[in-house]
Design an enzyme around this catalytic site. Structure first.
Site, PDB file in Angstrom:
ATOM      1  N   LYS A   1       0.857  -1.212   0.000  1.00  0.00           N
ATOM      2  CA  LYS A   1       0.000   0.000   0.000  1.00  0.00           C
ATOM      3  C   LYS A   1       0.876   1.240   0.000  1.00  0.00           C
ATOM      4  CE  LYS A   1       0.794   1.347   4.527  1.00  0.00           C
ATOM      5  NZ  LYS A   1       1.608   2.524   4.878  1.00  0.00           N
TER       6      LYS A   1
ATOM      7  N   ASP B   1      -2.492  -1.228  10.601  1.00  0.00           N
ATOM      8  CA  ASP B   1      -2.633  -1.086   9.140  1.00  0.00           C
ATOM      9  C   ASP B   1      -3.310  -2.290   8.493  1.00  0.00           C
ATOM     10  OD1 ASP B   1      -1.387   1.330   9.179  1.00  0.00           O
ATOM     11  OD2 ASP B   1       0.508   0.642   8.310  1.00  0.00           O
TER      12      ASP B   1
ATOM     13  N   GLY C   1       4.170  -6.406   5.766  1.00  0.00           N
ATOM     14  CA  GLY C   1       3.830  -7.342   6.844  1.00  0.00           C
ATOM     15  C   GLY C   1       2.336  -7.319   7.138  1.00  0.00           C
ATOM     16  N   SER C   2       1.745  -6.129   7.147  1.00  0.00           N
ATOM     17  CA  SER C   2       0.305  -5.999   7.414  1.00  0.00           C
ATOM     18  C   SER C   2      -0.503  -6.677   6.319  1.00  0.00           C
ATOM     19  CB  SER C   2      -0.097  -4.524   7.476  1.00  0.00           C
ATOM     20  OG  SER C   2       0.637  -3.864   8.469  1.00  0.00           O
TER      21      SER C   2
END
Ligand code: C5P
Length: 279
Positions: A10, A134, A100-101
């Site tokens: 993102k 996130d 990671g999110s």
């Protein structure tokens, strides 16, 4: 059966820090957008949990957000299962790209699919906030205005602007908590618009790109400010840090392409009841 899913990065088209909260987190108002820079994850139900990754520097124990998501899903559903996960890592870490999110959100989606959609997407989104601010965003359709810690997600119908984007990841990485900690030593940035007005400007196709964490990141790592100046000399229309950095996203056509690590991507979105698909 192997379930193979992509896990997109993102960027934050704008990120406003509205204040500091009693719990130590910061109140945000940010426009998030998924892009076509993606990891790929393979999932298989198995007797025990095992995880492998193409990036050997990543920890693969319970501290990895993928394994946190597996444990969260088991806890919330009461199901007892093991899973074999293979992560093909392309999204740089410590970059503000949400890698990671996104991996955690993709894992929750995959486990839910492998268990006949026992939970709703809304459930997954709500649960995911327990392991990272996130993560809930990735259960939107790819464009969302996020507030609170970032976990209050207002899904927007489609990419606000369908734009090609270049991602520049400097060798230096930045840990999110250190960047937020620097905010305390900075005077809050002056803005002539409210965050809702910023959102409206994007919806009206008159975007105002800004990131209140950029000054804090430059304080943490002054070389990044020089890097930004270098990127601007390539004639991009916009060069802005994403999230807490250290990656920058660059919009508009540049005459020449900078030589350092650089990814070309596009804004992507997902359809109802489907995960993100490769372009
Ligand atoms: O929620 P998450 O684990 O992703 O946050 C990592 C760290 O980033 C927090 O411990 C905090 O230092 C900082 N943070 C913050 N305000 C937010 C989100 C994150 O201060 N809204």
């Amino acid at each position: 059966m192997t379930l193979k899913l992509i896990s997109p990065a993102k960027i934050n088209l704008f990120l406003r820090v509205v204040g500091r909260r009693p719990d130590g987190y910061h109140e945000l108002a940010s426009l998030f957008q998924t892009i076509s820079l993606v990891d790929k994850i393979h999932f298989n139900l198995a007797d025990n949990d095992t995880m492998t990754c193409t990036d050997l520097s990543l920890p693969l124990d319970g501290s990895n957000l993928v394994m946190k998501a597996v444990n969260l899903f088991r806890r919330k559903t009461g199901l007892n299962f093991g899973v074999r996960v293979h992560l093909e890592k392309n999204i740089p870490s410590q970059a503000g790209l949400g890698g990671g999110s996104s991996n955690a959100a993709t894992t929750l989606w995959a486990l839910n699919q492998l268990h006949n959609n026992i939970a709703t997407t809304g459930d997954l989104q709500t649960w995911s906030a327990e392991i990272g601010s996130d993560i809930p965003f990735f259960f939107s359709h790819g464009t969302a205005y996020c507030t609170g810690r970032g976990e209050i997600v207002n899904d927007l119908p489609a990419p606000v602007r369908k734009t090609k984007v270049a991602i520049f990841k400097p060798a230096i990485g930045l840990p999110t908590p250190s960047v937020y900690a620097r905010l305390r030593t900075l005077t809050p940035q002056d803005h002539l618009t409210t965050p809702s007005e910023d959102l409206q400007l994007f919806l009206d196709d008159k975007p105002r790109y800004c990131n209140d964490l950029e000054a804090a990141a430059f304080m943490e790592e002054p070389a990044l400010q020089i890097l930004k100046q270098n990127l601007l000399s390539f004639d991009f229309d916009t060069v802005l840090m994403t999230g807490s950095g250290s990656a920058f996203f660059c919009l508009g056509n540049s005459n020449t392409v900078p030589s350092e690590p650089f990814f070309q991507a596009e804004f992507i979105s997902r359809s109802n009841d489907e995960w993100y698909q490769e372009l």
